[in-house]
Design a protein around this motif. Structure first.
Motif, PDB file in Angstrom:
ATOM      1  N   PHE A 133     -10.708  -0.103  -6.318  1.00  0.00           N
ATOM      2  CA  PHE A 133     -10.049   1.106  -6.802  1.00  0.00           C
ATOM      3  C   PHE A 133      -9.010   0.735  -7.857  1.00  0.00           C
ATOM      4  O   PHE A 133      -8.272  -0.235  -7.696  1.00  0.00           O
ATOM      5  N   ASP A 134      -8.938   1.540  -8.911  1.00  0.00           N
ATOM      6  CA  ASP A 134      -8.032   1.290 -10.025  1.00  0.00           C
ATOM      7  C   ASP A 134      -6.679   1.933  -9.740  1.00  0.00           C
ATOM      8  O   ASP A 134      -6.509   3.146  -9.911  1.00  0.00           O
ATOM      9  N   LEU A 135      -5.702   1.121  -9.347  1.00  0.00           N
ATOM     10  CA  LEU A 135      -4.377   1.651  -9.007  1.00  0.00           C
ATOM     11  C   LEU A 135      -3.530   1.944 -10.239  1.00  0.00           C
ATOM     12  O   LEU A 135      -2.429   2.488 -10.111  1.00  0.00           O
ATOM     13  N   ALA A 136      -4.018   1.588 -11.409  1.00  0.00           N
ATOM     14  CA  ALA A 136      -3.269   1.856 -12.636  1.00  0.00           C
ATOM     15  C   ALA A 136      -3.501   3.272 -13.149  1.00  0.00           C
ATOM     16  O   ALA A 136      -2.802   3.707 -14.070  1.00  0.00           O
ATOM     17  N   ALA A 137      -4.457   3.986 -12.565  1.00  0.00           N
ATOM     18  CA  ALA A 137      -4.829   5.303 -13.095  1.00  0.00           C
ATOM     19  C   ALA A 137      -5.020   6.302 -11.953  1.00  0.00           C
ATOM     20  O   ALA A 137      -6.157   6.549 -11.519  1.00  0.00           O
ATOM     21  N   ILE A 179       0.841  -1.211   0.000  1.00  0.00           N
ATOM     22  CA  ILE A 179       0.000   0.000   0.000  1.00  0.00           C
ATOM     23  C   ILE A 179       0.867   1.249   0.000  1.00  0.00           C
ATOM     24  O   ILE A 179       0.624   2.200  -0.742  1.00  0.00           O
ATOM     25  N   ALA A 180       1.922   1.247   0.824  1.00  0.00           N
ATOM     26  CA  ALA A 180       2.786   2.421   0.947  1.00  0.00           C
ATOM     27  C   ALA A 180       3.498   2.752  -0.355  1.00  0.00           C
ATOM     28  O   ALA A 180       3.918   3.895  -0.562  1.00  0.00           O
ATOM     29  N   SER A 181       3.628   1.783  -1.247  1.00  0.00           N
ATOM     30  CA  SER A 181       4.261   2.058  -2.538  1.00  0.00           C
ATOM     31  C   SER A 181       3.444   3.056  -3.356  1.00  0.00           C
ATOM     32  O   SER A 181       3.946   3.634  -4.320  1.00  0.00           O
ATOM     33  N   HIS A 182       2.184   3.279  -2.959  1.00  0.00           N
ATOM     34  CA  HIS A 182       1.318   4.249  -3.635  1.00  0.00           C
ATOM     35  C   HIS A 182       1.133   5.519  -2.802  1.00  0.00           C
ATOM     36  O   HIS A 182       0.206   6.302  -3.078  1.00  0.00           O
ATOM     37  N   CYS A 183       1.983   5.735  -1.825  1.00  0.00           N
ATOM     38  CA  CYS A 183       1.821   6.894  -0.943  1.00  0.00           C
ATOM     39  C   CYS A 183       1.859   8.185  -1.753  1.00  0.00           C
ATOM     40  O   CYS A 183       2.673   8.356  -2.667  1.00  0.00           O
ATOM     41  N   GLY A 184       0.938   9.098  -1.428  1.00  0.00           N
ATOM     42  CA  GLY A 184       0.838  10.374  -2.108  1.00  0.00           C
ATOM     43  C   GLY A 184      -0.067  10.363  -3.327  1.00  0.00           C
ATOM     44  O   GLY A 184      -0.279  11.408  -3.946  1.00  0.00           O
ATOM     45  N   GLN A 185      -0.637   9.196  -3.645  1.00  0.00           N
ATOM     46  CA  GLN A 185      -1.502   9.092  -4.811  1.00  0.00           C
ATOM     47  C   GLN A 185      -2.949   8.852  -4.403  1.00  0.00           C
ATOM     48  O   GLN A 185      -3.230   8.340  -3.318  1.00  0.00           O
ATOM     49  N   ALA A 186      -3.858   9.204  -5.303  1.00  0.00           N
ATOM     50  CA  ALA A 186      -5.293   8.988  -5.099  1.00  0.00           C
ATOM     51  C   ALA A 186      -5.841   8.202  -6.291  1.00  0.00           C
ATOM     52  O   ALA A 186      -5.303   8.285  -7.404  1.00  0.00           O
ATOM     53  N   PHE A 187      -6.927   7.452  -6.033  1.00  0.00           N
ATOM     54  CA  PHE A 187      -7.464   6.556  -7.049  1.00  0.00           C
ATOM     55  C   PHE A 187      -8.985   6.519  -6.972  1.00  0.00           C
ATOM     56  O   PHE A 187      -9.561   6.526  -5.886  1.00  0.00           O
ATOM     57  N   ALA A 188      -9.617   6.442  -8.132  1.00  0.00           N
ATOM     58  CA  ALA A 188     -11.076   6.342  -8.202  1.00  0.00           C
ATOM     59  C   ALA A 188     -11.511   4.904  -7.985  1.00  0.00           C
ATOM     60  O   ALA A 188     -10.810   3.955  -8.352  1.00  0.00           O
ATOM     61  N   GLY A 189     -12.702   4.759  -7.388  1.00  0.00           N
ATOM     62  CA  GLY A 189     -13.222   3.427  -7.111  1.00  0.00           C
ATOM     63  C   GLY A 189     -14.633   3.248  -7.627  1.00  0.00           C
ATOM     64  O   GLY A 189     -15.309   4.212  -8.024  1.00  0.00           O
ATOM     65  N   ARG A 190     -15.057   1.987  -7.614  1.00  0.00           N
ATOM     66  CA  ARG A 190     -16.429   1.667  -7.992  1.00  0.00           C
ATOM     67  C   ARG A 190     -16.911   0.517  -7.117  1.00  0.00           C
ATOM     68  O   ARG A 190     -16.113  -0.328  -6.678  1.00  0.00           O
ATOM     69  N   ILE A 191     -18.189   0.502  -6.845  1.00  0.00           N
ATOM     70  CA  ILE A 191     -18.780  -0.567  -6.049  1.00  0.00           C
ATOM     71  C   ILE A 191     -18.919  -1.803  -6.935  1.00  0.00           C
ATOM     72  O   ILE A 191     -19.524  -1.744  -8.007  1.00  0.00           O
ATOM     73  N   VAL A 192     -18.338  -2.934  -6.488  1.00  0.00           N
ATOM     74  CA  VAL A 192     -18.420  -4.171  -7.260  1.00  0.00           C
ATOM     75  C   VAL A 192     -19.313  -5.206  -6.578  1.00  0.00           C
ATOM     76  O   VAL A 192     -19.652  -6.220  -7.187  1.00  0.00           O
ATOM     77  N   ALA A 193     -19.691  -4.972  -5.323  1.00  0.00           N
ATOM     78  CA  ALA A 193     -20.658  -5.827  -4.630  1.00  0.00           C
ATOM     79  C   ALA A 193     -21.348  -4.990  -3.572  1.00  0.00           C
ATOM     80  O   ALA A 193     -20.697  -4.218  -2.855  1.00  0.00           O
ATOM     81  N   ALA A 235     -24.382   5.358  -3.180  1.00  0.00           N
ATOM     82  CA  ALA A 235     -25.011   5.242  -4.490  1.00  0.00           C
ATOM     83  C   ALA A 235     -24.855   6.530  -5.300  1.00  0.00           C
ATOM     84  O   ALA A 235     -25.186   7.627  -4.827  1.00  0.00           O
ATOM     85  N   GLY A 236     -24.324   6.406  -6.502  1.00  0.00           N
ATOM     86  CA  GLY A 236     -24.219   7.545  -7.406  1.00  0.00           C
ATOM     87  C   GLY A 236     -23.161   8.554  -7.040  1.00  0.00           C
ATOM     88  O   GLY A 236     -23.090   9.630  -7.644  1.00  0.00           O
ATOM     89  N   LYS A 237     -22.311   8.255  -6.048  1.00  0.00           N
ATOM     90  CA  LYS A 237     -21.288   9.205  -5.600  1.00  0.00           C
ATOM     91  C   LYS A 237     -19.922   8.826  -6.175  1.00  0.00           C
ATOM     92  O   LYS A 237     -19.607   7.640  -6.363  1.00  0.00           O
ATOM     93  N   ALA A 238     -19.101   9.846  -6.423  1.00  0.00           N
ATOM     94  CA  ALA A 238     -17.707   9.600  -6.805  1.00  0.00           C
ATOM     95  C   ALA A 238     -16.963   9.052  -5.591  1.00  0.00           C
ATOM     96  O   ALA A 238     -17.051   9.609  -4.487  1.00  0.00           O
ATOM     97  N   LEU A 239     -16.227   7.951  -5.766  1.00  0.00           N
ATOM     98  CA  LEU A 239     -15.502   7.303  -4.684  1.00  0.00           C
ATOM     99  C   LEU A 239     -14.001   7.422  -4.946  1.00  0.00           C
ATOM    100  O   LEU A 239     -13.521   7.007  -6.010  1.00  0.00           O
ATOM    101  N   VAL A 240     -13.281   7.990  -3.989  1.00  0.00           N
ATOM    102  CA  VAL A 240     -11.839   8.211  -4.162  1.00  0.00           C
ATOM    103  C   VAL A 240     -11.116   7.845  -2.880  1.00  0.00           C
ATOM    104  O   VAL A 240     -11.508   8.272  -1.788  1.00  0.00           O
TER     105      VAL A 240
END
Length: 202
Positions: free
Chosen positions: A183-187, A36-50, A61-66
């Motif tokens: 959360f998409d850690l590639a973007a 997790i710490a390898s991504h320190c200082g970064q933010a990522f968008a998420g989506r509900i999958v379940a 519901a319907g909210k941007a998740l970061v």
């Protein structure tokens, strides 16, 4: 792994998780934190999958998740979870002598603590470098009982990390409740605002 080597790894983590490679030689809780710490200082968008069963008046519901891997200090990671314009939630992961502890830090916009805050639990067993589970602890059970949140008395939280690919936050209950956000850690995305009740970063 013997206790001496585990102690050395714990000491290394205390010297700075972000500097550690998440190698297969590390004790799983330390490898998990380092990933997790390898991504320190970064933010990522998420989506509900379940989200089973569907929840009435679902605040997600319907909210941007970061998520924002915002603070990486010796033995502790703070990861705010922003839900639209609600900046009240921060996940706090702490290395303990036995493993990891997850707490949910909930604040109001003025910075004061919510009545339901600092809940979570400790990992049981070493887990793996990519998944850790946190059954509800007794402090949280007492708080949920006090606040009339009977459904939460059997909570188990989990986190999963595949560096550069995905991060997952999960809540489950024996009743069949399952909530997962991926959360998409590639973007990486633009950094969100300062979470409520937390200091501005230099």
């Amino acid at each position: 792994m013997d206790l001496l080597n585990r102690g050395v790894l714990f000491l290394c983590l205390g010297l700075g998780a972000a500097a550690l490679p998440a190698s297969s030689e590390m004790y799983p809780p330390d490898a998990f934190m380092a990933r997790i710490a390898s991504h320190c200082g970064q933010a990522f968008a998420g989506r509900i999958v379940a989200n089973e069963p569907p929840q009435p008046d679902d605040p997600f519901a319907g909210k941007a998740l970061v998520m924002h891997v915002r603070e990486c200090t010796p033995g502790e990671l703070k990861i705010p979870f922003h839900v639209g314009d609600d900046h009240s939630r921060t996940w706090v992961l702490t290395r303990t002598p036995e493993g990891l502890r997850l707490k949910h830090d909930h604040r109001h916009e003025d910075g004061s603590e919510d009545a339901v805050t600092q809940y979570g639990g400790d990992s049981t067993g070493p887990g793996t470098p990519w998944r850790q589970e946190f059954p509800v602890d007794q402090h949280s059970v007492a708080m949920f009982q006090r606040e009339g949140l009977a459904a939460s008395l059997q909570n188990t939280w989990a986190m999963e990390i595949a560096p550069g690919e995905r991060f997952v936050y999960e809540l489950s209950r024996p009743s069949g409740r399952l909530f997962r956000v991926e959360f998409d850690l590639a973007a990486p995305v633009a950094l969100p605002p300062t979470p409520w009740g937390h200091p501005e970063l230099e």
